[in-house]
Design a protein around this motif. Sequence first.
Motif, mmCIF file in Angstrom:
data_model
loop_
_atom_site.group_PDB
_atom_site.id
_atom_site.type_symbol
_atom_site.label_atom_id
_atom_site.label_comp_id
_atom_site.label_asym_id
_atom_site.label_seq_id
_atom_site.Cartn_x
_atom_site.Cartn_y
_atom_site.Cartn_z
ATOM 1 N N LEU A 177 11.545 1.414 -7.017
ATOM 2 C CA LEU A 177 10.753 1.840 -5.890
ATOM 3 C C LEU A 177 10.476 2.699 -5.296
ATOM 4 C CD1 LEU A 177 11.694 0.609 -2.511
ATOM 5 C CD2 LEU A 177 13.329 2.676 -3.243
ATOM 6 N N ASP A 178 9.394 3.982 -6.180
ATOM 7 C CA ASP A 178 9.194 4.800 -5.937
ATOM 8 C C ASP A 178 7.286 4.879 -5.644
ATOM 9 O OD1 ASP A 178 10.953 7.834 -8.045
ATOM 10 O OD2 ASP A 178 11.242 5.353 -7.971
ATOM 11 N N TYR A 179 6.708 3.721 -6.012
ATOM 12 C CA TYR A 179 5.846 3.499 -6.142
ATOM 13 C C TYR A 179 5.349 2.728 -5.118
ATOM 14 C CZ TYR A 179 5.855 4.552 -10.178
ATOM 15 O OH TYR A 179 5.763 5.420 -11.861
ATOM 16 N N TYR A 180 6.021 2.371 -4.322
ATOM 17 C CA TYR A 180 5.267 1.777 -3.210
ATOM 18 C C TYR A 180 6.794 1.851 -1.820
ATOM 19 C CZ TYR A 180 5.200 -2.665 -6.961
ATOM 20 O OH TYR A 180 4.602 -2.852 -7.431
ATOM 21 N N SER A 181 5.633 1.206 -0.837
ATOM 22 C CA SER A 181 6.100 1.441 0.715
ATOM 23 C C SER A 181 7.579 0.142 1.172
ATOM 24 C CB SER A 181 4.927 1.737 1.775
ATOM 25 O OG SER A 181 4.026 2.778 1.493
ATOM 26 N N PHE A 240 5.478 8.818 0.235
ATOM 27 C CA PHE A 240 5.039 9.513 0.039
ATOM 28 C C PHE A 240 6.421 10.074 0.899
ATOM 29 C CE2 PHE A 240 1.973 9.868 -2.227
ATOM 30 C CZ PHE A 240 0.716 8.629 -2.198
ATOM 31 N N ALA A 241 7.657 9.024 1.318
ATOM 32 C CA ALA A 241 7.989 9.823 2.364
ATOM 33 C C ALA A 241 7.672 9.622 3.545
ATOM 34 C CB ALA A 241 9.360 10.594 1.660
ATOM 35 N N THR A 242 6.765 9.351 3.850
ATOM 36 C CA THR A 242 6.073 9.053 5.409
ATOM 37 C C THR A 242 6.415 8.258 5.989
ATOM 38 O OG1 THR A 242 3.906 10.755 4.529
ATOM 39 C CG2 THR A 242 4.439 9.412 6.775
ATOM 40 N N THR A 243 7.070 8.565 7.062
ATOM 41 C CA THR A 243 8.135 7.661 8.187
ATOM 42 C C THR A 243 7.159 7.308 9.893
ATOM 43 O OG1 THR A 243 9.139 9.322 9.349
ATOM 44 C CG2 THR A 243 10.324 8.144 7.009
ATOM 45 N N ASN A 244 6.983 6.189 9.505
ATOM 46 C CA ASN A 244 6.862 5.551 11.323
ATOM 47 C C ASN A 244 8.002 4.768 12.066
ATOM 48 O OD1 ASN A 244 4.133 7.049 11.207
ATOM 49 N ND2 ASN A 244 3.339 5.596 10.171
ATOM 50 N N TYR A 245 7.704 5.205 13.071
ATOM 51 C CA TYR A 245 8.632 4.955 13.913
ATOM 52 C C TYR A 245 8.439 3.581 14.882
ATOM 53 C CZ TYR A 245 12.341 7.247 11.187
ATOM 54 O OH TYR A 245 12.892 7.415 10.825
ATOM 55 N N PHE A 301 17.042 5.756 15.448
ATOM 56 C CA PHE A 301 16.869 4.746 13.764
ATOM 57 C C PHE A 301 15.968 5.547 13.411
ATOM 58 C CE2 PHE A 301 17.616 0.643 15.561
ATOM 59 C CZ PHE A 301 18.136 0.711 15.759
ATOM 60 N N THR A 302 16.417 6.333 11.838
ATOM 61 C CA THR A 302 16.264 6.830 10.689
ATOM 62 C C THR A 302 16.351 6.209 9.498
ATOM 63 O OG1 THR A 302 17.060 8.380 11.366
ATOM 64 C CG2 THR A 302 17.159 9.446 9.222
ATOM 65 N N ILE A 303 14.881 6.382 8.918
ATOM 66 C CA ILE A 303 14.835 5.107 7.296
ATOM 67 C C ILE A 303 14.794 6.283 6.769
ATOM 68 C CG2 ILE A 303 12.415 5.554 7.994
ATOM 69 C CD1 ILE A 303 12.261 2.859 6.252
ATOM 70 N N SER A 304 15.003 6.522 5.358
ATOM 71 C CA SER A 304 15.592 6.715 4.479
ATOM 72 C C SER A 304 15.932 6.204 3.247
ATOM 73 C CB SER A 304 16.751 7.859 4.496
ATOM 74 O OG SER A 304 17.980 7.005 4.132
ATOM 75 N N ARG A 305 15.416 6.655 1.993
ATOM 76 C CA ARG A 305 15.237 6.040 0.949
ATOM 77 C C ARG A 305 16.036 6.862 -0.230
ATOM 78 N NH1 ARG A 305 10.186 4.301 -2.148
ATOM 79 N NH2 ARG A 305 9.020 4.171 -0.370
ATOM 80 N N GLU A 343 1.870 -1.789 4.399
ATOM 81 C CA GLU A 343 0.953 0.014 5.087
ATOM 82 C C GLU A 343 1.963 0.736 6.136
ATOM 83 O OE1 GLU A 343 -0.806 -0.518 1.904
ATOM 84 O OE2 GLU A 343 -1.366 1.169 3.170
ATOM 85 N N CYS A 344 2.133 1.579 6.635
ATOM 86 C CA CYS A 344 3.281 2.103 7.181
ATOM 87 C C CYS A 344 1.979 3.111 8.235
ATOM 88 C CB CYS A 344 3.647 3.752 6.728
ATOM 89 S SG CYS A 344 5.317 2.215 5.680
ATOM 90 N N PHE A 345 1.284 2.208 9.025
ATOM 91 C CA PHE A 345 0.145 2.331 10.040
ATOM 92 C C PHE A 345 0.652 3.162 11.050
ATOM 93 C CE2 PHE A 345 -3.510 1.425 6.996
ATOM 94 C CZ PHE A 345 -2.929 0.667 6.520
ATOM 95 N N GLU A 346 0.339 4.121 11.999
ATOM 96 C CA GLU A 346 0.951 3.508 12.713
ATOM 97 C C GLU A 346 1.657 2.988 14.538
ATOM 98 O OE1 GLU A 346 -1.609 6.523 15.402
ATOM 99 O OE2 GLU A 346 -0.130 6.778 16.876
ATOM 100 N N SER A 347 0.610 1.337 14.128
ATOM 101 C CA SER A 347 1.331 0.559 14.572
ATOM 102 C C SER A 347 2.125 -0.326 13.896
ATOM 103 C CB SER A 347 0.115 0.260 15.232
ATOM 104 O OG SER A 347 0.216 -1.622 15.556
ATOM 105 N N PRO A 348 3.245 -0.591 14.348
ATOM 106 C CA PRO A 348 4.360 -1.638 13.520
ATOM 107 C C PRO A 348 3.853 -2.629 12.981
ATOM 108 C CG PRO A 348 5.298 0.031 15.714
ATOM 109 C CD PRO A 348 4.276 0.011 15.825
#
Length: 125
Positions: A29-33, A54-59, A67-71, A100-105
């Motif tokens: 999991l460490d290597y994937y978004s 890198f633990a960066t999040t977008n919602y 809501f909060t996403i965490s790993r 890919e955690c871009f700004e737009s869902p």
Amino acid sequence: QLHVAESGGGLVQPGGSMRLSCEASGFTLDYYSIAWFRQAPGKEREGVACNNKFATTNYADSVKGRFTISRDNAKSTVYLQMNNLKAEDTAAYYCAVNVECFESPGTWASRDSSWGQGTWVTVSS
């Protein structure tokens, strides 16, 4: 092979809380978004929350502040903590890996994303 499986759905009252889990297997999991999506009856699938390696999040705007996403990489699990739930949050919730955690869902998933089977969340009194 990238495999994810969701759990934790069910019935909750408006204003309540629920935590969904997405367990990963077959990869580190460490290597994937990973992202959470949902699809309500009669509506298109939409991105809810995304967490990159890198633990960066977008919602999505509709869930920001609720809501909060965490790993937990040691447990190979990604969580979605949902608070102050509303009737409009009722949907099947899916997690997907290789996103890919871009700004737009709307741009998170691709043909290379792998999906779980989903778990239903019903918000009703």
